[in-house]
Design a protein around this motif. Sequence first.
Motif: not given
Length: 396
Positions: A155, A184, A213-215, A243, A246, A354, A356
């Motif tokens: 990442q 990110v 739309n990023k962490d 947010w 995230r 993140g 999952q």
Amino acid sequence: MYDIKIINAKTRNSSKLVSIGIIKGKIADIGESLPENAKKIIDAKGNLVTESFVNGHLHLCKVYTLEKAGQKALQEYQQGGMGNALDSIQSASEFKTCYEASWIAENARKACELAVKHGVTHIRAFADVDSKGKLEGIKALLKVREEYKQKVELQVVAFPQDGVLREPGTKDLIEEALNMGTDVVGGIPWIEYTKENEQEHVDQMCELAEKYNKDISMLLDDVGDAEERTLEMLCKKVIEMGWQGRVTAQHCRAMSLYPENYFRKLVQLAKNAGIGFVTDPHTGPLHLRVKDLLKAGIPVALGQDDIADAYYPYGECNMLQVAFLASHLLWMTTFEDMEELYSMVTTYAGKVLGLQNHILQEGGDADLVILQDQDVYHAIWHHKEPLAVIKDGKLL
């Protein structure tokens, strides 16, 4: 038919040996006896099988640069109760004028090979973006991310190491990095010169995260100064953005100096913001209050942080070794503590980043390690490389 079946496996939540069946990158079955055939059978021989390791924080653009950067920054960062941390960052900054994607990528490959060797399949990898290094670190890590995607998931974080307000043009470079495919948005607001600029740093980076739309992953309050409160700034901004879940806060070392009443309020604020934490206690004399955060139900991960750079002279991307060091530094030496430390490099770390489904259960991702030991205590004690590493259901 299973792609892989692991037999005679010891797991953290079972006293009996089990078999683990893997199909198409997922854990299909776990049981004492799985009669189905498999394309490949691996005998764990009673050794511990767990989720693979996760490195929540690594400055991958800087690995193996200690000799280039010199030792001045190393002394400033770690001595004097971290009062000179800002000077350390400035001392380590100049050598980035020689940044070139080619040698950065070569160093990053060496670190990724160590990751594979030690069963680390996920890394949050920071790349400096500033007026000196430009986008060379980003170019290198994006290239290595593609090369190693079947072995190690990187990442890539666009990280304004030298500030945003202090470094005119950095925000534009961060946005360019995001357009190149960075995963990110980073940040390090505490190094700005005024509280107003710290807040602006947080706001600008969060706006980019929202736009793309990023962490978010920020290094906060990484200094021996109880007046630094940028974690609070980030928590409030995250709640405002919606947010939650995230955002990751790295270091937060000043937390160890906060008054108790303020700390308790901050814990609740962090919970409301859904922020996860990464700590690297082996790289500096202060650290966040790990036990208190875990007790409050906040996920905390361990990170390697550095491999032979201006801030730390060692490092092997071996998260069991990091857990071993953390056990001493945090005085987490009971068996219960060791289980928490192990989760901080596996399942808790997965939550923070993140991931999952990074859990050894039916339906979980088949990212696994077979260790040389039969329990967590001896695994951390010996911190040996795994006997086998599985990523996306494939034996590495």
